[in-house]
Design a protein around this motif. Structure first.
Motif, PDB file in Angstrom:
ATOM      1  N   LEU A   1      18.658   8.798 -38.402  1.00  0.00           N
ATOM      2  CA  LEU A   1      17.916  10.029 -38.130  1.00  0.00           C
ATOM      3  C   LEU A   1      17.597  10.154 -36.640  1.00  0.00           C
ATOM      4  O   LEU A   1      17.760  11.233 -36.040  1.00  0.00           O
ATOM      5  N   ALA A   2      17.175   9.047 -36.013  1.00  0.00           N
ATOM      6  CA  ALA A   2      16.842   9.082 -34.587  1.00  0.00           C
ATOM      7  C   ALA A   2      18.066   9.408 -33.748  1.00  0.00           C
ATOM      8  O   ALA A   2      18.008  10.228 -32.819  1.00  0.00           O
ATOM      9  N   GLY A   3      19.199   8.782 -34.068  1.00  0.00           N
ATOM     10  CA  GLY A   3      20.414   9.039 -33.308  1.00  0.00           C
ATOM     11  C   GLY A   3      20.890  10.468 -33.434  1.00  0.00           C
ATOM     12  O   GLY A   3      21.314  11.085 -32.452  1.00  0.00           O
ATOM     13  N   LEU A   4      20.822  11.005 -34.642  1.00  0.00           N
ATOM     14  CA  LEU A   4      21.250  12.386 -34.850  1.00  0.00           C
ATOM     15  C   LEU A   4      20.315  13.370 -34.143  1.00  0.00           C
ATOM     16  O   LEU A   4      20.768  14.383 -33.590  1.00  0.00           O
ATOM     17  N   LEU A   5      19.013  13.087 -34.138  1.00  0.00           N
ATOM     18  CA  LEU A   5      18.054  14.006 -33.521  1.00  0.00           C
ATOM     19  C   LEU A   5      18.243  14.076 -32.007  1.00  0.00           C
ATOM     20  O   LEU A   5      18.254  15.163 -31.422  1.00  0.00           O
TER      21      LEU A   5
ATOM     22  N   PHE B   1      20.368  13.366 -25.559  1.00  0.00           N
ATOM     23  CA  PHE B   1      21.184  12.242 -25.113  1.00  0.00           C
ATOM     24  C   PHE B   1      22.610  12.429 -25.591  1.00  0.00           C
ATOM     25  O   PHE B   1      22.861  12.608 -26.782  1.00  0.00           O
ATOM     26  N   ASP B   2      23.536  12.423 -24.645  1.00  0.00           N
ATOM     27  CA  ASP B   2      24.965  12.506 -24.943  1.00  0.00           C
ATOM     28  C   ASP B   2      25.626  11.296 -24.304  1.00  0.00           C
ATOM     29  O   ASP B   2      25.734  11.217 -23.073  1.00  0.00           O
TER      30      ASP B   2
ATOM     31  N   ALA C   1      24.349   9.213 -31.958  1.00  0.00           N
ATOM     32  CA  ALA C   1      24.147  10.255 -30.946  1.00  0.00           C
ATOM     33  C   ALA C   1      25.460  10.847 -30.477  1.00  0.00           C
ATOM     34  O   ALA C   1      25.507  12.000 -30.025  1.00  0.00           O
ATOM     35  N   ASN C   2      26.546  10.067 -30.576  1.00  0.00           N
ATOM     36  CA  ASN C   2      27.844  10.545 -30.115  1.00  0.00           C
ATOM     37  C   ASN C   2      28.563  11.406 -31.147  1.00  0.00           C
ATOM     38  O   ASN C   2      29.618  11.977 -30.855  1.00  0.00           O
ATOM     39  N   LEU C   3      28.024  11.456 -32.362  1.00  0.00           N
ATOM     40  CA  LEU C   3      28.639  12.307 -33.383  1.00  0.00           C
ATOM     41  C   LEU C   3      28.532  13.779 -32.991  1.00  0.00           C
ATOM     42  O   LEU C   3      27.553  14.204 -32.375  1.00  0.00           O
ATOM     43  N   GLU C   4      29.526  14.526 -33.349  1.00  0.00           N
ATOM     44  CA  GLU C   4      29.520  15.956 -33.113  1.00  0.00           C
ATOM     45  C   GLU C   4      29.484  16.683 -34.449  1.00  0.00           C
ATOM     46  O   GLU C   4      29.929  16.161 -35.473  1.00  0.00           O
ATOM     47  N   PHE C   5      28.943  17.894 -34.409  1.00  0.00           N
ATOM     48  CA  PHE C   5      28.872  18.666 -35.649  1.00  0.00           C
ATOM     49  C   PHE C   5      30.270  18.937 -36.210  1.00  0.00           C
ATOM     50  O   PHE C   5      30.439  19.063 -37.413  1.00  0.00           O
TER      51      PHE C   5
END
Length: 616
Positions: free
Chosen positions: A43-47, A55-56, A294-298
């Protein structure tokens, strides 16, 4: 600051600080709330990543991300190999060996088939990801077992399957990736076979030689104690970099083999090194998980269609149960225990870290479905952790394989104090165990019908015979102060020093005999020694369990038993706390049960439970 928050680049140092704070913070909050840490990290990484764009990794870290993740995964796999002790596997129960020898390859096959026919991945991606999927996640299983408090045998099966299959699954995935890389770059099958054999051979030889040299240097005293961990890390990086230079992607195999060699070298400092590696792995796993999330994209998350949901269902309800049930055929393990293990297979952050790295490697080789491995890994981990995190305890209770709600207490030493205290706790529905290396000293415990373990509680035999996860509180109460200190010091990092206790050492207050705070456990029994508490019992003192009510409060108890020694309190919800002395204040709501050692009295309060007969 120009632009919006999502458009502003973050300094690399600040990015590293954010990743570390979120990773460790998520694990700490999860521990406090008794939630699966991986869910909070996801959840933290996605947010901070795809949701708010704070953060990217590609923007804020840039070219550093790929080598950082690769080195982190190498260290994680080395730590996994460091847990694979061949002697431990040989001594483990039949069910564990079957789950490893039969279950690992069968699980790899079934997972690859599900990935190909259900998720629609090509055979290359399916074979690589299928190997990683057999890892059930020791970092996830351990907290689940502590919360669920299963019966001993299914808990051991789940725990040791996760520990042993962790490096095996990573090794299978590495071998599959090696095969894919070689077949993709070689000009003919003969060349591919030679390159694969050469790469595997070089990686294994280099990893084994590095591990052997390291163990030889440590045993001969060529490396001082304070340099062992830095030297270990340096050798690990050299083995990884050199093997990867000789053949791309073979470094991961080399460090895994190196870990296995070191684990089986019988090093005296193995425990210290393993604990340090575990701490480093926690930091790296949380960091890698936050980075990958965090590096995931929609657009990548959009790849999770109905096929992903079908894959998760097939893995949980078909592949995993079939693997376990086939592996445990014709074993004396009861069917209800097989079913509990069969439907419990949470995946952890190691799977996500390795899958994310390997998915990118496949994408670089031109396999388009490699981009789907990362999102599928996140979906599988999130689904299994949430499902088993909230259903394991109820399912175990329904099958009659769950222990009590109260954490268990292990008492080391079979004296009258230990027996009386254990019997009082048992009458309060607290699981107890008494261990002693002297069989004669266990007579009183066996006569009282208490569970016992004959042998050294720090031995390997105890590791396999005692369900450590069921006893969250340890009390060292032998007549040997040095041994009490040894036990509490050794188990402190394992269970947490706030759950480790011992009787006060003789001459503890003397400056000549005082020990640093890093040694030993908390003192109980009002600061009394072994001789003092057992002398009180010989004089007629007894153990009582008293339920505090509005009519009989803690103040009433103190007035009725002046000089009584409170030892533990059990809250109405079952929460157990060992009391460390008269200054240890605690809340006493109605229904709290107080376990204490009290002087002989002519009259006993009606809400007292007397266990003096067991203590005498």
């Amino acid at each position: 600051m120009q632009g919006t928050l999502s458009e502003a680049a973050m300094a690399p140092i600040m990015a590293f600080a954010l990743v570390g704070a979120l990773g460790v913070g998520a694990q700490w909050i999860a521990w406090r709330l008794r939630l699966p840490a991986i869910v909070l990290m996801l959840l933290a990484g996605l947010l901070i990543g795809p949701v708010f764009g704070v953060f990217d990794p590609e923007r804020d870290i840039g070219p550093l991300m790929q080598p950082m993740v690769a080195i982190a995964v190498a260290i994680i796999l080395f730590e996994g190999g460091l847990t694979l002790n061949i002697h431990s596997l040989r001594d483990a129960a039949l069910g564990v060996r079957r789950l490893v020898v039969i279950g690992a390859p069968l699980g790899w096959l079934l997972s690859a088939l599900a990935l190909h026919y259900v998720a629609g991945l090509g055979w290359a991606a399916a074979s690589v990801f299928g190997g990683i999927m057999i890892v059930t996640g020791p970092t996830v299983i351990a907290p689940l077992l502590r919360t669920a408090r299963l019966a001993r045998r299914p808990a051991q099966l789940l725990q040791w399957e996760a520990i042993v299959n962790d490096p095996i699954g990573a090794l299978a995935a590495v071998l599959a990736l090696e095969l894919v890389v070689v077949l993709d770059t070689a000009e003919s099958f003969g060349v591919a076979a030679w390159d694969l054999a050469f790469g595997i051979g070089v990686a294994c030889i280099l990893g084994a030689m590095t591990g052997w040299i390291l163990a030889f240097a440590f045993k001969r005293g060529f490396v001082p104690e304070f340099m062992k961990v830095p030297v270990l890390f340096a050798f690990l990086l050299v083995a990884f970099g050199l093997s990867d230079f000789i053949l791309h992607e073979s470094g991961l195999l080399a460090v895994t083999v190196m870990g296995v060699v070191v684990a089986n070298a019988n090093l005296a400092s193995y425990t210290e090194m393993r604990r340090f590696k575990e701490h480093a792995t926690i930091l790296l796993v949380s960091g890698v998980f936050i980075l990958l999330a965090a590096n995931l994209e929609f657009s990548a998350l959009a790849l999770l269609d109905w096929r992903a949901a079908a894959l998760i269902a097939v893995v949980i309800f078909v592949a995993r149960p079939l693997t376990v049930l086939v592996s445990l055929l014709k074993t004396p393990i009861p069917m209800k225990e097989r079913l509990l293990v069969a439907f419990t297979g949470p995946r952890g952050v190691v799977l996500v870290a390795v899958a994310g790295l390997f998915g990118e490697r496949l994408s670089e080789l031109g396999f388009e479905d490699g981009a789907r491995i990362g999102p599928l890994a996140f979906a599988l981990v999130a689904a299994t952790v949430v499902l088993h995190g909230f259903t394991l305890r109820p399912v175990a209770r329904w099958l009659g394989l769950a222990g009590g709600e109260t954490v268990g207490v292990a008492l080391i030493g079979g004296s009258a104090f230990s027996v009386g205290f254990a019997e009082a706790l048992k009458k309060a529905d607290v699981p107890v165990l008494i261990a002693d290396p002297n069989r004669a000293r266990l007579r009183g415990a066996r006569a009282a019908g208490l569970p016992t373990f004959f042998g050294d509680i720090l031995s390997e035999s105890a590791e396999y015979s005692v369900e450590i996860a069921s006893y969250g509180i340890w009390i060292a109460a032998t007549d040997n102060d040095a041994y009490n200190t040894l036990v509490t010091t050794d188990m402190g990092p394992e269970l947490g020093r706030e759950f480790i206790f011992q009787l006060r050492r003789v001459k503890q207050e003397s400056s000549r005999h005082a020990l640093p705070a890093t040694l030993g456990g908390q003192t109980i029994a009002g600061g009394r020694t072994y001789t003092e508490v057992n002398a009180l019992i010989a004089e007629g003192w007894s153990f009582r369990v008293t339920r505090l009510t509005e009519e009989f409060t803690l103040d009433d108890w103190s007035a009725y038993y002046p000089g009584g020694i409170p030892l533990a309190r059990i809250m109405p919800g079952g929460d157990l706390r060992i009391l460390t002395g008269p200054e240890d204040e605690f809340r006493s709501p109605e229904g709290t049960r107080l376990v204490a050692l009290v002087p002989p009295e002519e009259e006993t309060p009606q809400n007292d439970s007397d266990t003096s007969e067991a203590a005498e």
